[in-house]
Design an enzyme around this catalytic site. Sequence first.
Site: not given
Length: 933
Positions: A12, A151, A14
Amino acid sequence: MQTIFDNFVAFDLETTGLDRTTDEIIEIGAVRVENGEIKDVFSTLVKPTRPIPTFITTLTGITNEDVRDARGLKDAIDDFAGFIGDSPLWAHNASFDAGFLDTAFIECGKFAPTNQIFDSYRLSKIFIPRLNGLSLGNIAKFFLVEQKRAHRASDDAATLAKIVPRLKIYAARFPEELLDKLVSITGKFDAMLSEAIYNLLEIKRGSASLPDVKSREEMLINLEGIRGEKDDTERRFELSDVLKLFDNDGAIASILPDFKRRDVQLKMAKDVYYAFQQGEFLLIEAGTGTGKSLAYLVPAVLFALSKGERVIVSTNTKNLQEQLFFKDIPTLQQIVPFKSTLVKGRGNYICLERLKRTVEKLNQLTSREAEELAYTLVWAYETRSGDIAENINLSTGRISPLWMHINADTLGCLGHKCPFYDDCFLVKVRNEQKESQIVVVNHSLLLADVAEEFGILGGYSYLIVDEAHNLEKVAANFLGVHIGLRNFNILLGELYKEEPLPRGIIHNISGKLRKDYPEKAEKSIQLLAESSKKILTARRQLRQFFTTLGILLQDEVNWQKKQYSVRLRMLQSDKLHRFIIERTENIKTELLLLSDKLAELVSETKYFEDDILSEEYPELVSAAGKLKDTIVDFLFFRKCSEPEYVFWVETGRSFEDVTLHAAPTNVGELLDKMLYKELETAVFTSATLTVERKFTYIKERLGINRISPDRVSEELLGSPYNFKENLLVLLPVYKRDDEETDDWMAQVALDVSRHFRRGSLFLFTAYNSLSRVHSTLEKELPKEGIAILAQGVSGSRYAISSRFKESRESILLGTNSFWEGADFKGETLEVLYISKLPFAVPTEPYHQAICEKLENEGKNSFLAYILPECILKFRQGLGRLIRHENDVGVAILFDRRVIDKRYSPAILNSLPTMVIPIYSQKELIIRMEGQFR
Ligand code: SF4
C-alpha cells in the site's frame, strides 16, 4: 495447493494526493506472505519535495515533521523493488497504487515493475456484491480481520495480507460453473481479475479440503428476515388489544429496550383504529418522535388479520420504506405473526431468463456490460429477493447498460412458458403480496398501479399513505406523459442496433431464420431487413429532432449544455409548439410506418413461435406493443390542447436528456376518481400536512375535500419533543444594504463555525447561491480543520451524507433534496442555516399552470398555493434539526420576509417555536452560546 492467494506481497502507498503526475509518495508499506502466513514486513516513510496538504495529514496522521528526515524516493524504491522481487502483488484498488508505482520506478531510472498485480477491491466487488462500501476497513470487518491504523501503508498492507487468504476461501466456495463463467466474462475487461478467478477455479478443482459448496439456502440463512406464518383464522380485536401493546410493560417494550409509552403515539394508534373500524379517510399530522409507523402499523395489522384483508402502506422515501420493512415490521412480527411484502416496480427485479441469455451471448456484450455482468452473477446466485437495491455495484443511481437488458421490465416476459417461472422473483413477489396483511410500496409504485388500473397490486380497500405531503407531486408525474430521446433509444436499441456489433431482437430472429429456414421464412427475412433499416432511420431522425429542440432551448432560455435541468413551458400554438408540429411531421410518418412494419412482422413470424423463436417471439410482440404506445405518447405533444394538462420541455445535462412532459393539473380530482372511490379506509400522515394548523390546503390538493365530510376526520398531534426549548430560530437582520447577500451569509457562517465548530447544514433554494457561499467557506475553513461538503461538488447525495455523519464539525451545503428526508441526529447536526424562504420558482411550468387554474377559479394563487407550499417546505427544512428528544439546535434564517410581509403571520403561526430577530453578529453569538450552554 499454493497459489497467488497464499504466496504474495501485499502493499500500500500513502501519497500527497490522487494525481500520480503531480502528487508524490510519502509512505510505502508491504507485507510478504508465504504459505498463507506473514513472513516479512517492509515499511518506510518517503520525503516528498513539497509540503503534505492538511487534509492528507488529517487522513493519514503523517505530518511534515514525520517526513523531514525520511529517505528519498530513489532509496525507498530500490529497497522496495528488492523486497517484492518478482512475487505476485496484491493491492486494494490496485490501479491507484500501480499507477504511482510505475511513475516512481520510471522517475528513479528503473523499468516499471512487471509483477502481476491483483486487486482485492475488484475481486470483492464481484464476490461480496451486497457489502455496502468496499473500503479496506469494511472488507476487514466482513472477514473479521482486525484493522490497525487505517491509511497507514504498512498497517493497511498487513490488513490486506490477512484478507487475501480469506477472500480465497470465501470465493472458492461458489460453484465451479459460476467461477468458470466469471473467468470468461472478466477476461473481456480485466486480464488480472480473470487470472485471479482462474486461480480460484483451479483451487476449487484441485482441493478436497475446501468446505463443500454452500447451497443458496445455507448461504442466506442469516440474511432472511423474520417471517410470520399465515394465519387464516378470523379473529376479533378491540381497541384495548391495540393500546396494551404500547404500555410501558407491553409487548413492544419487551422487544425494544428503549421503548417508552408516548401519549401522542397512543392517540395516533387510537385514531387509526377508528378509521379502520368506521371506514374513514383520516388526515393525521404527527411530529418527529411520535413513533408514527408503529402507531399505524399495529391497528392496521390487527385489522388486516381480523378481516382477512390487505393494507397497502405507501412511503415516499427509500429511507422510510426500509425502516418500515426491515425494522418496524420485523419488530411487530415478533409480537403478532403476520405476513408482509415489499413490492417494487418490475424494473427493480432481475429476470433470470434474460440473465441466462445474456451470459450465453457474451460475445455481443461491450466491455462495460461484461464488467457489470461480472459484478452481478454472484449476487444473482445468492439473492432471495432479486431486488437490484441489494447489489451495491449496480444500484448506485447511475443507469446501468447491463441492467437494462436483464431486469424484469425488459421486453417479452415468457410468463408460464418461462423455464424459470417457479423461481422468478417478480412472480414470487406478486404472489406473496396477495397473501400478505401488509404490503409496503412507494408512492411511485402506488401511482403507477393506479395508472395501470390496479394491474400490479390488484384491488385493495385499505391504504395508508405516509409522507403524504409528497403525494400530489408523485401523482402529477405518474399520471402524466414523459418522453425523450432516451426512451426511444432504449426501445429501438432493444429491437436493433448496428454499433458496436449488430445485436437486438431483430438481429437474433434474422440469424435464426436465415440459418434454419432460409426459404420458408423468406418473407419474414425480408421484413426483418426492412424493419432494421427503418429503425436506423427513425433513430437518426429522432436524434436530430431532440438535438434541434435542445438548440432551440439554448436560444430561448439560455441553457448551456452540462447545466442542470431547465424547464420551458409550452402553450398551444406558441413558438415551441409550432416547432414541435413542424419538426415531427416527417418523423410521425416514419414512426407509424415502422410500427406497421413491426405489426406485419409479428403476424408473419408467429408461425415460428413454438419452434425456433420461442424466446425471441414474445420479445418482438412486447417491443412492437411498447413502441406503438411510445409513439402515441410522443404524438400527444403535437396536440398540446388538453385543458387539464400542463406541457413543458425539460433539458438535462445533454441533448439525450431533453424530454417532453405533460402533467395533469387536476391531481385531486383524478385521485378521487381513480383511487379513493375504490377505498374503504385511507390514512394520510406526515410531519407536515397543516398550514396555520389547518388541513384545508392539503385536503384540496389531494382531492380529499371531494369525499363526503362525514367520512373524513383530522388529527393534529404535536411532537413529544420540546421544540420551544430545544430549537432556537434566529433571524439576523443586520445586513448592510451595500453587502451582497451570499457574501454576508458566508461571513456569518464563517464566524459561527469558527466560534462553535458544530455540525452544520446550510439549505439553499438556488445552486448559484450555494456555489458562491461554498467558494468563500472553502477558502477558509478546511485549513482550520473544518470540512466543507457541498452538493454537486463533493460527491453524490449519499456519499456526502455519509461523510457528514462520520465527521463532527463539518458543514454540509445542500439544495432541494436536503430540505427533506435528510436525517442527522445528535451532534452531527446542531446548526441549520436557511438561505431563503423556499418559494417555488415562478417560471416552473407546473406551478405556473396551477396558479393560472386557481386564478381562473377566482382564487388568489399566491395565498391558495404558493404560500402554503412554501410553508410546508420551510417546515420540512426546519425539521432537519431536531431528530431526537435530546437534540438541541439553532436555526439561522437569512430571509426577513418571515417577519416583514403581510403574509408573515401565516408562516409564523405554522412554526413550532418563535422566530427571534437578531441585530448584530455579537448578539447572534451570545444567543447561540446560551442555547448550547
Ligand atoms: S417469468 Fe418473465 S420476468 Fe420471470 S424470469 Fe421468466 S421471463 Fe423473466
